[in-house]
Design an enzyme around this catalytic site. Sequence first.
Site, mmCIF file in Angstrom:
data_model
loop_
_atom_site.group_PDB
_atom_site.id
_atom_site.type_symbol
_atom_site.label_atom_id
_atom_site.label_comp_id
_atom_site.label_asym_id
_atom_site.label_seq_id
_atom_site.Cartn_x
_atom_site.Cartn_y
_atom_site.Cartn_z
ATOM 1 C CG MET A 281 -1.893 -1.201 1.172
ATOM 2 S SD MET A 281 -3.445 -0.941 2.048
ATOM 3 C CE MET A 281 -2.854 -0.622 3.688
ATOM 4 N N GLY A 282 2.165 1.085 -0.324
ATOM 5 C CA GLY A 282 3.053 2.235 -0.429
ATOM 6 C C GLY A 282 3.590 2.696 0.913
ATOM 7 C CG LEU B 157 7.286 1.429 -0.821
ATOM 8 C CD1 LEU B 157 8.032 1.083 -2.115
ATOM 9 C CD2 LEU B 157 6.302 0.321 -0.465
ATOM 10 C CG HIS B 158 8.553 0.313 6.186
ATOM 11 N ND1 HIS B 158 8.800 -1.045 6.190
ATOM 12 C CD2 HIS B 158 7.237 0.449 6.496
ATOM 13 C CE1 HIS B 158 7.703 -1.688 6.511
ATOM 14 N NE2 HIS B 158 6.728 -0.813 6.689
ATOM 15 N N GLY C 8 11.112 -2.770 5.533
ATOM 16 C CA GLY C 8 10.373 -4.040 5.491
ATOM 17 C C GLY C 8 9.884 -4.353 4.083
ATOM 18 C CG HIS C 9 6.980 -1.902 2.196
ATOM 19 N ND1 HIS C 9 6.904 -0.819 3.033
ATOM 20 C CD2 HIS C 9 5.748 -2.471 2.220
ATOM 21 C CE1 HIS C 9 5.683 -0.713 3.512
ATOM 22 N NE2 HIS C 9 4.960 -1.707 3.065
ATOM 23 C CD GLN D 39 -6.127 -3.751 2.576
ATOM 24 O OE1 GLN D 39 -5.976 -4.209 1.445
ATOM 25 N NE2 GLN D 39 -5.185 -3.877 3.501
ATOM 26 C CB SER E 210 2.918 2.529 6.638
ATOM 27 O OG SER E 210 3.632 1.881 5.619
ATOM 28 N NE ARG E 211 -2.933 1.533 9.822
ATOM 29 C CZ ARG E 211 -3.312 0.549 8.997
ATOM 30 N NH1 ARG E 211 -2.711 -0.628 9.058
ATOM 31 N NH2 ARG E 211 -4.276 0.726 8.119
HETATM 32 O O1 PAF Z 1 -0.170 -5.742 3.535
HETATM 33 C C1 PAF Z 1 -0.578 -4.823 2.789
HETATM 34 O O2 PAF Z 1 0.085 -3.823 2.540
HETATM 35 C C2 PAF Z 1 -1.948 -4.958 2.150
HETATM 36 O O3 PAF Z 1 -2.860 -5.568 3.018
HETATM 37 C C3 PAF Z 1 -1.912 -5.691 0.791
HETATM 38 C C4 PAF Z 1 -1.438 -7.112 0.920
HETATM 39 C C5 PAF Z 1 -1.000 -4.928 -0.162
HETATM 40 C C6 PAF Z 1 -3.320 -5.724 0.175
HETATM 41 O O4 PAF Z 1 -3.834 -4.446 0.005
#
Ligand code: PAF
Length: 282
Positions: free
Chosen positions: A30-31, A33-34, A36-37, A61, A188-189
Amino acid sequence: MNTVKTVAELRAVIARARSQGKRIGLVPTMGNLHAGHIALVNTALRHADFVVASIFVNPLQFGRGEDLDSYPRTLAADQDKLVDAGCHLLFAPDVSEMYPDGMEQQTKVSVPVVSEGLCGASRPGHFDGVSTVVSKLFNMVQPDVAVFGQKDYQQLAVIRTMVRDLNMPVQIIGEPTVRAEDGLALSSRNGYLDDTQRHDAIALYRVLQGVVEAIQGGNNDLPALLQHASKDLGSAGFRPDYLEVREAASLRQPSAQDSQLVVLGAAFMGNTRLIDNIAFER
Ligand code: PAF
């Protein structure tokens, strides 16, 4: 690295890569990015020749009153990080590209049992939103392999179950949680926390570690142990949402015979809901 915003462009670029015999990897995000991503991208690069990252803040979601509107959107900085990581393609669709007929009319994917309880209980509909968007991304990209973080432990279990139940031809890899120096799981939070909250937030991981140590030390009174741990979270400034021990693969309540376990916690620091978990053997 190209950025594409439509499914048609995405499919055209991937078709070219596939015609060159390349194995396709997908990292859905979901962008914002840190590290972990970026660990997810690095793992995808080890398992695939052509790695696609997606950035889509998926409204399906998020529940009412959750942080959909305030969720950080940092596309330009994310693009730079993906370029540095060696990612090949970014798919960053708008909501109208993902849900052209609106979210009400969108066909949904729902994974029973494993999505219930834990975050599923606190965030009704959340995992239907996740499994629906991940199914769509799988159908759009048709990856050979997809990488998800173990920090979202229940999400990973839901996705593994969905892939198995619906015979989706994709290998799912779970990437270990990347932590800050003090142990806080990267998220991200975390950016919502002020300095004091950020300092206090380490208690979540510490409390989970305490539960693991107690169980490995022979404490089998889980209700008492978890009640005590929950109080510790409260004393550290958290408002606990849940704190539970489950069987590691199925997430069902553990029996005395189960040796592969996971302790999972969710708790609010101010208005910020943080989650973390530790999988372990007893
Ligand atoms: O983990 C996330 O960032 C989201 O839940 C995902 C898997 C990209 C789905 O929107």
